[in-house]
Design a protein around this motif. Structure first.
Motif, PDB file in Angstrom:
ATOM      1  N   MET A  62      51.957  30.867  41.849  1.00 31.40           N
ATOM      2  CA  MET A  62      51.901  32.306  41.400  1.00 31.40           C
ATOM      3  C   MET A  62      52.624  33.333  42.035  1.00 31.40           C
ATOM      4  O   MET A  62      52.399  33.306  43.125  1.00 31.40           O
ATOM      5  CB  MET A  62      50.463  32.976  41.058  1.00 31.40           C
ATOM      6  N   THR A  63      53.645  33.976  41.367  1.00 29.42           N
ATOM      7  CA  THR A  63      54.632  35.025  42.177  1.00 29.42           C
ATOM      8  C   THR A  63      53.832  36.278  42.019  1.00 29.42           C
ATOM      9  O   THR A  63      53.032  36.616  41.315  1.00 29.42           O
ATOM     10  CB  THR A  63      55.740  35.196  41.534  1.00 29.42           C
ATOM     11  N   GLU A  64      54.235  37.101  43.079  1.00 26.49           N
ATOM     12  CA  GLU A  64      53.775  38.486  43.252  1.00 26.49           C
ATOM     13  C   GLU A  64      53.915  39.256  42.002  1.00 26.49           C
ATOM     14  O   GLU A  64      53.177  40.302  41.754  1.00 26.49           O
ATOM     15  CB  GLU A  64      54.242  39.242  44.761  1.00 26.49           C
ATOM     16  N   SER A  65      55.097  39.142  41.290  1.00 26.51           N
ATOM     17  CA  SER A  65      55.268  39.791  39.932  1.00 26.51           C
ATOM     18  C   SER A  65      54.407  39.443  39.003  1.00 26.51           C
ATOM     19  O   SER A  65      54.118  40.159  37.896  1.00 26.51           O
ATOM     20  CB  SER A  65      56.870  39.701  39.638  1.00 26.51           C
ATOM     21  N   THR A  66      53.885  38.484  39.122  1.00 28.45           N
ATOM     22  CA  THR A  66      52.876  37.907  38.108  1.00 28.45           C
ATOM     23  C   THR A  66      51.632  38.854  38.014  1.00 28.45           C
ATOM     24  O   THR A  66      51.034  38.879  39.029  1.00 28.45           O
ATOM     25  CB  THR A  66      52.223  36.435  38.100  1.00 28.45           C
ATOM     26  N   GLN A  67      51.106  39.384  37.120  1.00 31.90           N
ATOM     27  CA  GLN A  67      49.856  40.070  36.855  1.00 31.90           C
ATOM     28  C   GLN A  67      48.905  39.268  36.984  1.00 31.90           C
ATOM     29  O   GLN A  67      48.516  38.246  36.291  1.00 31.90           O
ATOM     30  CB  GLN A  67      49.869  40.941  35.755  1.00 31.90           C
ATOM     31  N   ILE A  68      47.794  39.587  37.662  1.00 28.90           N
ATOM     32  CA  ILE A  68      46.254  38.883  37.629  1.00 28.90           C
ATOM     33  C   ILE A  68      45.432  39.281  36.453  1.00 28.90           C
ATOM     34  O   ILE A  68      45.701  40.514  36.030  1.00 28.90           O
ATOM     35  CB  ILE A  68      45.627  39.001  38.805  1.00 28.90           C
ATOM     36  N   ARG A  69      44.606  38.379  36.287  1.00 26.50           N
ATOM     37  CA  ARG A  69      43.916  38.919  35.049  1.00 26.50           C
ATOM     38  C   ARG A  69      42.771  39.565  35.336  1.00 26.50           C
ATOM     39  O   ARG A  69      42.321  39.643  36.516  1.00 26.50           O
ATOM     40  CB  ARG A  69      43.256  37.521  34.366  1.00 26.50           C
ATOM     41  N   HIS A  70      42.348  40.639  34.382  1.00 31.74           N
ATOM     42  CA  HIS A  70      41.203  41.529  34.686  1.00 31.74           C
ATOM     43  C   HIS A  70      40.271  41.546  33.771  1.00 31.74           C
ATOM     44  O   HIS A  70      40.535  41.478  32.455  1.00 31.74           O
ATOM     45  CB  HIS A  70      41.849  43.001  34.958  1.00 31.74           C
ATOM     46  N   PHE A  71      38.977  41.504  34.156  1.00 32.02           N
ATOM     47  CA  PHE A  71      37.710  41.285  33.306  1.00 32.02           C
ATOM     48  C   PHE A  71      37.032  42.918  33.470  1.00 32.02           C
ATOM     49  O   PHE A  71      36.778  43.339  34.390  1.00 32.02           O
ATOM     50  CB  PHE A  71      36.835  40.215  33.540  1.00 32.02           C
ATOM     51  N   SER A  72      36.623  43.351  32.418  1.00 31.46           N
ATOM     52  CA  SER A  72      35.899  44.742  32.254  1.00 31.46           C
ATOM     53  C   SER A  72      34.272  44.498  32.587  1.00 31.46           C
ATOM     54  O   SER A  72      33.945  45.470  32.785  1.00 31.46           O
ATOM     55  CB  SER A  72      35.917  45.366  30.831  1.00 31.46           C
ATOM     56  N   TYR A  73      33.848  43.443  32.454  1.00 26.56           N
ATOM     57  CA  TYR A  73      32.583  43.155  32.953  1.00 26.56           C
ATOM     58  C   TYR A  73      31.997  41.671  33.150  1.00 26.56           C
ATOM     59  O   TYR A  73      32.911  40.898  32.868  1.00 26.56           O
ATOM     60  CB  TYR A  73      31.384  43.665  31.951  1.00 26.56           C
ATOM     61  N   TRP A  74      31.116  41.286  33.746  1.00 30.25           N
ATOM     62  CA  TRP A  74      30.829  39.817  34.184  1.00 30.25           C
ATOM     63  C   TRP A  74      30.578  38.928  33.266  1.00 30.25           C
ATOM     64  O   TRP A  74      31.134  37.905  33.150  1.00 30.25           O
ATOM     65  CB  TRP A  74      29.609  40.013  35.347  1.00 30.25           C
ATOM     66  N   GLY A  75      30.422  39.463  31.830  1.00 28.68           N
ATOM     67  CA  GLY A  75      30.075  38.580  30.757  1.00 28.68           C
ATOM     68  C   GLY A  75      31.458  37.965  30.177  1.00 28.68           C
ATOM     69  O   GLY A  75      31.429  36.851  29.514  1.00 28.68           O
ATOM     70  N   GLU A  76      32.540  38.686  30.596  1.00 23.29           N
ATOM     71  CA  GLU A  76      33.957  38.285  29.964  1.00 23.29           C
ATOM     72  C   GLU A  76      34.266  36.895  30.944  1.00 23.29           C
ATOM     73  O   GLU A  76      35.188  36.468  30.734  1.00 23.29           O
ATOM     74  CB  GLU A  76      34.997  39.542  30.127  1.00 23.29           C
ATOM     75  N   VAL A  77      33.718  37.133  32.176  1.00 15.96           N
ATOM     76  CA  VAL A  77      34.511  35.907  33.020  1.00 15.96           C
ATOM     77  C   VAL A  77      33.788  34.664  32.657  1.00 15.96           C
ATOM     78  O   VAL A  77      32.747  34.436  32.609  1.00 15.96           O
ATOM     79  CB  VAL A  77      34.050  36.255  34.549  1.00 15.96           C
ATOM     80  N   PRO A  78      35.175  33.692  32.625  1.00 14.53           N
ATOM     81  CA  PRO A  78      34.458  32.191  32.196  1.00 14.53           C
ATOM     82  C   PRO A  78      33.712  31.739  33.327  1.00 14.53           C
ATOM     83  O   PRO A  78      34.046  31.755  34.380  1.00 14.53           O
ATOM     84  CB  PRO A  78      36.034  31.548  31.936  1.00 14.53           C
ATOM     85  N   ALA A  79      32.647  30.984  32.894  1.00 13.98           N
ATOM     86  CA  ALA A  79      31.652  30.206  33.970  1.00 13.98           C
ATOM     87  C   ALA A  79      32.416  29.104  34.686  1.00 13.98           C
ATOM     88  O   ALA A  79      33.265  28.526  33.968  1.00 13.98           O
ATOM     89  CB  ALA A  79      30.585  29.738  33.323  1.00 13.98           C
ATOM     90  N   ASN A  80      32.193  28.912  35.912  1.00  8.00           N
ATOM     91  CA  ASN A  80      32.789  28.017  36.619  1.00  8.00           C
ATOM     92  C   ASN A  80      34.251  27.863  36.939  1.00  8.00           C
ATOM     93  O   ASN A  80      34.716  26.998  37.312  1.00  8.00           O
ATOM     94  CB  ASN A  80      32.158  26.636  36.273  1.00  8.00           C
ATOM     95  N   ILE A  81      34.884  29.182  36.568  1.00  9.68           N
ATOM     96  CA  ILE A  81      36.473  28.946  36.609  1.00  9.68           C
ATOM     97  C   ILE A  81      36.895  29.984  37.636  1.00  9.68           C
ATOM     98  O   ILE A  81      37.561  29.734  38.671  1.00  9.68           O
ATOM     99  CB  ILE A  81      37.289  29.372  35.416  1.00  9.68           C
ATOM    100  N   TYR A  82      36.327  31.180  37.500  1.00  6.60           N
ATOM    101  CA  TYR A  82      36.666  32.276  38.480  1.00  6.60           C
ATOM    102  C   TYR A  82      35.290  32.661  39.240  1.00  6.60           C
ATOM    103  O   TYR A  82      34.363  32.756  38.647  1.00  6.60           O
ATOM    104  CB  TYR A  82      37.109  33.403  37.914  1.00  6.60           C
ATOM    105  N   MET A  83      35.438  32.675  40.755  1.00  7.35           N
ATOM    106  CA  MET A  83      34.244  33.122  41.312  1.00  7.35           C
ATOM    107  C   MET A  83      34.766  33.968  42.555  1.00  7.35           C
ATOM    108  O   MET A  83      36.128  33.957  42.746  1.00  7.35           O
ATOM    109  CB  MET A  83      33.549  31.758  42.009  1.00  7.35           C
ATOM    110  N   THR A  84      33.885  34.802  43.252  1.00  6.95           N
ATOM    111  CA  THR A  84      34.088  35.735  44.200  1.00  6.95           C
ATOM    112  C   THR A  84      33.985  34.630  45.538  1.00  6.95           C
ATOM    113  O   THR A  84      33.557  33.599  45.485  1.00  6.95           O
ATOM    114  CB  THR A  84      32.907  36.627  44.402  1.00  6.95           C
TER     115      THR A  84
END
Length: 58
Positions: free
Chosen positions: A1-23
């Motif tokens: 991933m390059t610095e110019s690539t935007q990172i994905r943003h979720f508005s609330y935890w319910g939008e975050v796909p389970a077991n893919i993104y974690m803190t």
């Protein structure tokens, strides 16, 4: 991933796909054989343990 690539943003935890993104804290709690690290892949708006609104790196 390059610095110019935007990172994905979720508005609330319910939008975050389970077991893919974690803190980092969630990954650390899994007791994996290595330390969580690397670039941020996504962010999510939510509340911390004290109920304050914040944006968390995933």
């Amino acid at each position: 991933m390059t610095e110019s690539t935007q990172i994905r943003h979720f508005s609330y935890w319910g939008e975050v796909p389970a077991n893919i993104y974690m803190t980092k804290t969630q990954l650390k709690d899994l007791d994996l054989p290595r330390q969580p690290g690397g670039p941020v892949r996504a962010t999510v708006d939510g509340r911390d343990g004290a109920g304050r609104r914040d944006t968390f790196d995933l």
